[in-house]
Design a protein around this motif. Sequence first.
Motif, PDB file in Angstrom:
ATOM      1  N   VAL A  18     -65.224-134.766  25.877  1.00 26.39           N
ATOM      2  CA  VAL A  18     -66.672-134.780  26.272  1.00 26.39           C
ATOM      3  C   VAL A  18     -67.388-134.020  25.222  1.00 26.39           C
ATOM      4  O   VAL A  18     -68.516-134.477  24.705  1.00 26.39           O
ATOM      5  N   ILE A  19     -66.769-133.241  24.126  1.00 23.17           N
ATOM      6  CA  ILE A  19     -67.513-132.753  23.269  1.00 23.17           C
ATOM      7  C   ILE A  19     -67.716-133.721  22.158  1.00 23.17           C
ATOM      8  O   ILE A  19     -68.774-133.897  21.437  1.00 23.17           O
ATOM      9  N   ARG A  20     -66.874-134.634  22.019  1.00 28.22           N
ATOM     10  CA  ARG A  20     -66.977-135.828  20.882  1.00 28.22           C
ATOM     11  C   ARG A  20     -68.073-136.721  21.482  1.00 28.22           C
ATOM     12  O   ARG A  20     -69.007-137.090  20.671  1.00 28.22           O
ATOM     13  N   ARG A  21     -68.208-136.727  22.747  1.00 25.06           N
ATOM     14  CA  ARG A  21     -69.122-137.903  23.278  1.00 25.06           C
ATOM     15  C   ARG A  21     -70.663-137.264  23.261  1.00 25.06           C
ATOM     16  O   ARG A  21     -71.612-137.770  23.008  1.00 25.06           O
ATOM     17  N   LEU A  22     -70.724-135.872  23.530  1.00 25.15           N
ATOM     18  CA  LEU A  22     -71.981-135.143  23.211  1.00 25.15           C
ATOM     19  C   LEU A  22     -72.220-135.267  21.697  1.00 25.15           C
ATOM     20  O   LEU A  22     -73.664-135.248  21.402  1.00 25.15           O
ATOM     21  N   ARG A  23     -71.410-135.096  20.924  1.00 20.28           N
ATOM     22  CA  ARG A  23     -71.520-135.253  19.458  1.00 20.28           C
ATOM     23  C   ARG A  23     -72.142-136.744  19.049  1.00 20.28           C
ATOM     24  O   ARG A  23     -73.077-137.018  18.456  1.00 20.28           O
ATOM     25  N   TYR A  24     -71.433-137.744  19.647  1.00 22.36           N
ATOM     26  CA  TYR A  24     -71.908-139.136  19.546  1.00 22.36           C
ATOM     27  C   TYR A  24     -73.444-139.384  20.054  1.00 22.36           C
ATOM     28  O   TYR A  24     -74.071-140.081  19.567  1.00 22.36           O
ATOM     29  N   LYS A  25     -73.782-138.426  20.983  1.00 25.96           N
ATOM     30  CA  LYS A  25     -74.915-138.717  21.662  1.00 25.96           C
ATOM     31  C   LYS A  25     -76.123-137.702  20.893  1.00 25.96           C
ATOM     32  O   LYS A  25     -77.224-137.411  21.545  1.00 25.96           O
ATOM     33  N   SER A  26     -75.785-137.253  19.794  1.00 23.07           N
ATOM     34  CA  SER A  26     -76.540-136.324  19.057  1.00 23.07           C
ATOM     35  C   SER A  26     -76.988-135.048  19.845  1.00 23.07           C
ATOM     36  O   SER A  26     -78.078-134.666  19.344  1.00 23.07           O
ATOM     37  N   LEU A  27     -76.439-134.680  20.430  1.00 23.93           N
ATOM     38  CA  LEU A  27     -76.591-133.265  21.414  1.00 23.93           C
ATOM     39  C   LEU A  27     -75.864-132.326  20.585  1.00 23.93           C
ATOM     40  O   LEU A  27     -76.138-130.968  20.927  1.00 23.93           O
ATOM     41  N   LEU A  28     -74.719-132.533  19.847  1.00 26.89           N
ATOM     42  CA  LEU A  28     -74.276-131.589  19.136  1.00 26.89           C
ATOM     43  C   LEU A  28     -73.966-132.143  17.788  1.00 26.89           C
ATOM     44  O   LEU A  28     -74.026-133.371  17.501  1.00 26.89           O
ATOM     45  N   GLN A  29     -73.942-131.318  16.760  1.00 26.45           N
ATOM     46  CA  GLN A  29     -73.593-131.538  15.439  1.00 26.45           C
ATOM     47  C   GLN A  29     -72.204-130.996  15.180  1.00 26.45           C
ATOM     48  O   GLN A  29     -71.944-129.917  15.437  1.00 26.45           O
ATOM     49  N   HIS A  30     -71.518-131.808  14.460  1.00 27.44           N
ATOM     50  CA  HIS A  30     -70.199-131.221  13.710  1.00 27.44           C
ATOM     51  C   HIS A  30     -70.529-130.846  12.063  1.00 27.44           C
ATOM     52  O   HIS A  30     -70.778-131.729  11.515  1.00 27.44           O
ATOM     53  N   GLU A  31     -70.198-129.729  11.884  1.00 28.66           N
ATOM     54  CA  GLU A  31     -70.601-129.098  10.879  1.00 28.66           C
ATOM     55  C   GLU A  31     -69.467-129.583   9.702  1.00 28.66           C
ATOM     56  O   GLU A  31     -69.551-129.107   8.548  1.00 28.66           O
ATOM     57  N   GLY A  32     -68.261-130.188   9.980  1.00 30.87           N
ATOM     58  CA  GLY A  32     -67.211-130.418   9.220  1.00 30.87           C
ATOM     59  C   GLY A  32     -66.302-129.305   8.864  1.00 30.87           C
ATOM     60  O   GLY A  32     -65.360-129.561   7.976  1.00 30.87           O
ATOM     61  N   ASN A  33     -66.370-128.424   9.379  1.00 30.58           N
ATOM     62  CA  ASN A  33     -65.501-127.209   9.048  1.00 30.58           C
ATOM     63  C   ASN A  33     -65.000-126.626  10.173  1.00 30.58           C
ATOM     64  O   ASN A  33     -64.528-125.395  10.351  1.00 30.58           O
ATOM     65  N   GLY A  34     -65.028-127.587  11.458  1.00 29.36           N
ATOM     66  CA  GLY A  34     -64.302-127.261  12.514  1.00 29.36           C
ATOM     67  C   GLY A  34     -65.192-126.682  13.489  1.00 29.36           C
ATOM     68  O   GLY A  34     -64.921-126.233  14.619  1.00 29.36           O
ATOM     69  N   ARG A  35     -66.600-126.608  13.152  1.00 27.08           N
ATOM     70  CA  ARG A  35     -67.726-125.786  13.935  1.00 27.08           C
ATOM     71  C   ARG A  35     -68.625-126.902  14.439  1.00 27.08           C
ATOM     72  O   ARG A  35     -68.807-127.643  13.999  1.00 27.08           O
ATOM     73  N   TYR A  36     -69.138-126.595  15.538  1.00 29.27           N
ATOM     74  CA  TYR A  36     -70.213-127.325  16.302  1.00 29.27           C
ATOM     75  C   TYR A  36     -71.493-126.388  16.446  1.00 29.27           C
ATOM     76  O   TYR A  36     -71.508-125.267  16.417  1.00 29.27           O
ATOM     77  N   THR A  37     -72.675-127.130  16.045  1.00 31.42           N
ATOM     78  CA  THR A  37     -73.794-126.667  16.416  1.00 31.42           C
ATOM     79  C   THR A  37     -74.727-127.209  17.404  1.00 31.42           C
ATOM     80  O   THR A  37     -74.411-128.490  17.503  1.00 31.42           O
ATOM     81  N   ILE A  38     -75.617-126.635  17.980  1.00 35.19           N
ATOM     82  CA  ILE A  38     -76.574-127.219  18.916  1.00 35.19           C
ATOM     83  C   ILE A  38     -78.160-126.874  18.374  1.00 35.19           C
ATOM     84  O   ILE A  38     -78.269-125.742  17.979  1.00 35.19           O
TER      85      ILE A  38
END
Length: 407
Positions: free
Chosen positions: A283-303
């Motif tokens: 689900v986290i991955r799907r929210l990222r695919y839908k541009s509601l989360l950003q993956h920072e590339g260091n294991g962290r997510y931001t909104i």
Amino acid sequence: ETELAQLAARLATPAYRLVTLVGPGGIGKTRLALEVARANLHQYPDGAFFVSLNGVTAASEIPNAIAEAMQLPFSGEGSPASEILRLLQHKQLLLIIDNLEHIMEAGTALLLKILQAAPRVVLLVTSRERLNVQAEDLFRLKGLPYPTEPEDTTAGQFPAVRLFGDRAHRLNKQVLLNEETLPHVGRICQLVEGLPLGLELAATWVRDFTVAQIADAIAQNIALLQTDLKDVDPRHQSIEGVFEYSWRLLSSEEQRLLPLLSLFRGGFTAEAATQVMQASPVVIRRLRYKSLLQHEGNGRYTIHELVRQLAEKHLRHTPEIIPAARQAYAAYYLELVTEKSPLLNGPEAAQTAAGLRQELDNIREAWQTAVTQADQALIAQSADSLVEFFVHIGLNYEIEKRISDTV
């Protein structure tokens, strides 16, 4: 300018035939796609065409939308899908497919058929969600660059500042970018994180307020970010309307999780989301695919802060889950400090402090939550470790005040 140059390089390479501009609503996907098409029109002898899917409710309607954009009639001898494949088969052109996210699965299948049947057709797709196919060249958009320091003497050169200045000056000729206004414009850019739509909506208020007043109002209530200008797409007349469109496209599990993720401050790890909010990695991955989360590339997510605030409003619709979620959140981060603080006095001190610093906003919020909920056991368990961490990173005054406020 940077994105235009990068996209021009992609379109000049035959290997890139399915380029997807992905980002949240209001990030400028459509405008960028149109500008890219204008700048690279010379590469397509048969032209470039804009296909809006705003009124399209099913993927079966896409062939008709393409035919209408190209002003090509169907012969009536086959299905719309077979007709459009026949019409495109020998064309060398660019198709901009705008706003695919609401008919993603079947729409993507049709686009792949077009690529196969028409080897010289290039597709430039805009979507809030990635297509997630091998042929896709993903181009993820973020907000315009903006100054992060209030006294930055080069603030006027940042694209976000220039965009606000341009839109504001069109509406009020007295608004100029100068020493007086630049710090406040920079603050507006920070509040909307460079989101073009946010900047444009904020600029519409220069007819009624000073730039400083606009910055203060946005900080207090993002509902200010709306407009009644007649030439603004109805979907983009308010930040909240943009978000609600994305919200309606989410699954029930995505709608459960996103408001809970709004409790995090300054980003979070997948581990934290899993342990605190029972988040599924899928689900986290799907929210990222839908541009509601950003993956920072260091294991962290931001909104994005605007997305976070709007998701938080949905959390208030289910007040019964908030106390338990906040308690789990506070416990996770304060226990993290308690667990890691002994390492601040050993050979791993620098690495430990750096890791905890990444969670500083969450740790502050966790402590405040424990205090607000009067969780005496958690406060007593973590207070010493919290003091040790804050002193270690030089925040003596802050931790003294935070501790004294609990007494």
